[in-house]
Structure formats: structure tokens, C-alpha cells
Enzyme design. Structure first.
Site, PDB file in Angstrom:
ATOM      1  N   LYS A  59       0.800  -1.200  -0.003  1.00 44.59           N
ATOM      2  CA  LYS A  59       0.120   0.087   0.048  1.00 44.59           C
ATOM      3  C   LYS A  59       0.872   1.446  -0.001  1.00 44.59           C
ATOM      4  O   LYS A  59       2.049   1.298   0.099  1.00 44.59           O
ATOM      5  CB  LYS A  59      -0.996   0.071   1.149  1.00 44.59           C
ATOM      6  N   TYR A 277      16.537  28.945  10.263  1.00 41.89           N
ATOM      7  CA  TYR A 277      15.282  29.525  10.722  1.00 41.89           C
ATOM      8  C   TYR A 277      15.140  29.283  12.098  1.00 41.89           C
ATOM      9  O   TYR A 277      15.258  28.434  12.520  1.00 41.89           O
ATOM     10  CB  TYR A 277      13.916  28.883  10.159  1.00 41.89           C
TER      11      TYR A 277
HETATM   12  C1  PLP Z   1       0.020  -2.201   6.586  1.00 41.24           C
HETATM   13  C2  PLP Z   1      -0.718  -3.523   6.822  1.00 41.24           C
HETATM   14  C3  PLP Z   1       0.329  -4.705   7.196  1.00 41.24           C
HETATM   15  C4  PLP Z   1       1.852  -4.670   6.847  1.00 41.24           C
HETATM   16  O1  PLP Z   1       2.137  -4.425   8.065  1.00 41.24           O
HETATM   17  P1  PLP Z   1       3.768  -4.173   8.509  1.00 41.24           P
HETATM   18  O2  PLP Z   1       4.069  -3.896   9.848  1.00 41.24           O
HETATM   19  O3  PLP Z   1       4.086  -3.154   7.673  1.00 41.24           O
HETATM   20  O4  PLP Z   1       4.250  -5.409   7.989  1.00 41.24           O
HETATM   21  C5  PLP Z   1      -0.492  -6.123   6.993  1.00 41.24           C
HETATM   22  N1  PLP Z   1      -1.740  -6.107   7.293  1.00 41.24           N
HETATM   23  C6  PLP Z   1      -2.730  -5.034   7.341  1.00 41.24           C
HETATM   24  C7  PLP Z   1      -4.247  -5.238   7.763  1.00 41.24           C
HETATM   25  C8  PLP Z   1      -2.122  -3.773   7.082  1.00 41.24           C
HETATM   26  O5  PLP Z   1      -2.852  -2.658   7.253  1.00 41.24           O
END
Ligand code: PLP
Length: 383
Positions: A59, A277
Site C-alpha cells: 500500500k 530559521y
Molecule cells: C499495513 C498492513 C500490514 C503490513 O504491516 P507491516 O507492519 O508493515 O508489516 C499487514 N496487514 C494489514 C491489514 C495492514 O494494514
């Protein structure tokens, strides 16, 4: 690094009429696709047995690293199950996986309006409540899907009451095409958390009712909790990209991404001189600093100011003062006189977790906030 030359000498790369974008004094993001493939294999070797499949959660543009390149590298390493959050990400994943026979699950549920898109790209929605199961039955009973059981996170998936309904009437799924039953651990990064055991038991109970549907529970950290948590399909994201799933444990995964940003200017600073800054840093001694072409627009978050660091070679160069949109100052006193404008300073890489901790965030956030204007360089995947 142009060793042994003084700081006004221009890097020769910058004096030529080079049209190669690699040679431009702009920040580059270097993504190591073979390292991602190695991390995939490491996860395969951790699976409790050879019938456990290792999927990949990709994702948010493969955690910021670039879906097109990363997915095809993972497919070439043998991955055939992918997870995204949005249908549009699934569509991109399908394009990236052209020529591979891969399953792509979309976490964010089932929306009737998306049926044509799901069908066109052959995507499997992950269903989050029984009303969605019913609308699937009415509108697209043949559409393969995943079923998310919420075992203790109150986020997505069938809650307790709906899970009990499903267990009392498992025939709710008859005539449909479930391809996976899944749940997600809330505290897997804390092996001591009692919720882990509770979630595993709740999931096990559902799984026993549907032994023929492949079951998936563990993200990266869950995988590290051991074989009992593995079920049929693993769902790592972070580990593929080199993050450390369980803070404080040794990280078995290779770094996969680093920023390389050129030095634009070298400054000699005397005690009392403020930097940047808000004058958030004031020198207390003579220092040499480098102004580097990367900033919060590139993902080096404001919170890295006065806390983060880059590297020149292996030498740490602490970030001084506030991070600007396009610039940061780093302390190069340790390599005084050995660096010139055009030389790169690198960030992330082996330091991903340390930098995240210093900035009081998590490595996930540093990755997904990597900016869009990098010149992205992909070290070629192995086929
Ligand atoms: C993002 C996600 C993962 C992966 O998690 P990691 O900690 O990056 O390995 C797995 N399952 C679901 C439902 C997620 O949202």
C-alpha cells in the site's frame, strides 16, 4: 567525496555540460531492489514451513518506494499475493504485475460502485462487515474476496457480535468465493503484549470453522512472534523495506532505500553563530557546516531538526537547527576540508530506525513521506 581538496573546489561533475540527471545537483533516492528481494527471501526462510506463503503489503506506493518497480521485483522473487489499501492502488499493482499470475487484495472493503473496477483489474476486496457480505451476494456473488475478522483492534473487520453471527451461521458464506480470511495484530511489535495471544486464539477459533479458506494473521512484527502466528499466508510490509519490526531486537532485514543529496555550500561557523530559521542552533565552537539540498519537502521532517543526522561515507553528520523546505545544515567538522559542493550526504539507509526514533516517529512514516521530486534510481532487480 573529493578528498584532500579544499572546500572551494567544484566537484568536476558540476563543471561539465552533463545532461545526465544522475549528475545534477539534486537529491536522489536510491532504491535497492535486490535488497528488497533478499528481504523477501529472508521472510520465506522465517516461515514456519514451506507451505506458508509470503505475501507482500505494498500500500501507499509500496511504502513510498515506488509500486511499479517494487512489485515487479517482488514478483520476480516469487511473491504471488499482494495487498493494497485502495482500489486505485490495486489497479496500479495489476499493471505492475502484468505477466504474473498474482492475487491482489484491497484492504479497504467492498463498495458496489467499485465492482466494475475490481473485475476489470481482477482485484479481491477485503470485506469488513456482514452487510458487505450481503451486498456482495446480491451484486457479485462470484467475485473472489477476503474476509477481515477484527480480533481486538476495533479498526476494520467483523467485530465480536458479527463474528459470533458468522460462527453461528457459517453458511452465510455459501455460494460465495472467499479466498482469504484475515485479521490484524494491534501490538505485535511488543512480544510481551497479552493481546497477541488473545487475538491469535480468537482468530484460530474462526479459522477452525473455515479450514478450507487460507488464513492470514501476521504483519512483519507478527511473523517475528513465531510459528503459531503464521497460519497460511504472511503479510509483511515494513520488513520487506528494511524496517525493524520489533524495536530493540536485532534487525534481520537489509536497508533498501537512501537519500543522497548534494552539498550546495560549505560554511565555517564560529562560536555564537546561529544557523537556520528561528536560530534553533547556535554554535558553541568553531565548526564546519554543509548546506545540503534536501528538506522537509523531501521527507526529512521538521522533527529531524537538531535531532537527525546524515552520513558522508560512514561518518555521521548531525543535522543542525531547523529543517527548511529544501535545505538542511549538517555538521561536517569531522570531515573538515575533505568535502566540497556537489559531494553527496546520505540519509536513511542503515539509519532508518535511528532517524525515526530521534524524530519521535516510526520508520513507516519516514518511508511514506519520502518526497516526490527526487530523481529516483532503482538498482536493478534480479530476475
Ligand atoms: C499495513 C498492513 C500490514 C503490513 O504491516 P507491516 O507492519 O508493515 O508489516 C499487514 N496487514 C494489514 C491489514 C495492514 O494494514
Amino acid at each position: 567525496m573529493v578528498l584532500g581538496q579544499n572546500s572551494v573546489t567544484l566537484n568536476p561533475d558540476l563543471t561539465t555540460n552533463n545532461t545526465d540527471p544522475h549528475a545534477r545537483p539534486a537529491p536522489r533516492l536510491i532504491v535497492d531492489l535486490p535488497a528488497i528481494q533478499d528481504n523477501y527471501r529472508t521472510l520465506q526462510s522465517m516461515a514456519s514451513n514451506s507451505s506458508v506463503a509470503v505475501g507482500a503489503v505494498v500500500k501507499a506506493n509500496a511504502y513510498g518506494l515506488g509500486a511499479m518497480e517494487v512489485l515487479s521485483a517482488l514478483a520476480r522473487a516469487g511473491c504471488r499475493t499482494f495487498y493494497v489499501a485502495h482500489t486505485s492502488e490495486g489497479e496500479e499493482a495489476r499493471r505492475a504485475l502484468a505477466g504474473f499470475d498474482a492475487d491482489i487484495f484491497v484492504f479497504n472493503g467492498f463498495w458496489p460502485v467499485e465492482i466494475p473496477a475490481l473485475r476489470a483489474a481482477n482485484l479481491f476486496p477485503v470485506i469488513n462487515d456482514l452487510a458487505q457480505v450481503e451486498s456482495l451476494r446480491l451484486l457479485a456473488p462470484d467475485l473472489p474476496f477476503g474476509l477481515h475478522i477484527d480480533t481486538g483492534m476495533a479498526r476494520l473487520g467483523l467485530g465480536d457480535a458479527e463474528t459470533e453471527k458468522l460462527l453461528a451461521r457459517p453458511q452465510i458464506l455459501d455460494g460465495l468465493a472467499p479466498r482469504q480470511i484475515m485479521s490484524h495484530l494491534a501490538c505485535a511489535d511488543d512480544p510481551e503484549a497479552s493481546l497477541n495471544t488473545l487475538q491469535r486464539r480468537r482468530f484460530q477459533r474462526v479459522r477452525e470453522q473455515f479450514p478450507h479458506i487460507p488464513a492470514s494473521l501476521s504483519n512483519s512484527a507478527g511473523i517475528m512472534l513465531g510459528a503459531q502466528y503464521h497460519f497460511d499466508v504472511l503479510r509483511p510490509g515494513l520488513a520487506l523495506f528494511g524496517g525493524c519490526p520489533i524495536p530493540g531486537q536485532e534487525n534481520p532485514f537489509k536497508p533498501t532505500v537512501r537519500i543522497e543529496a548534494p552539498i550546495l555550500q560549505i560554511r565555517d561557523i564560529k562560536p555564537g553563530d546561529p544557523i537556520g530559521y528561528g536560530s534553533l542552533f547556535t554554535a558553541t565552537e568553531h565548526m564546519q557546516t554543509a548546506t545540503v539540498a534536501a528538506g522537509y519537502a523531501d521527507g526529512l521532517m521538521i522533527a529531524c531538526g537538531n535531532r537527525g543526522f546524515g552520513r558522508i561515507g560512514q561518518v555521521r553528520t548531525p543535522i543542525l537547527g531547523r529543517v527548511s523546505m529544501d535545505l538542511i545544515s549538517v555538521d561536517v567538522s569531522a570531515v573538515r576540508g575533505q568535502v566540497s559542493p556537489g559531494d553527496p550526504v546520505s540519509f536513511l539507509g542503515q539509519d532508518l530506525e535511528t532517524l525515526a526514533r530521534n524524530a519521535q516517529t516510526i520508520s513507516y512514516e519516514l518511508l511514506v513521506r519520502l518526497g516526490l521530486r527526487f530523481h529516483r534510481v532503482y538498482l536493478p532487480a534480479r530476475s
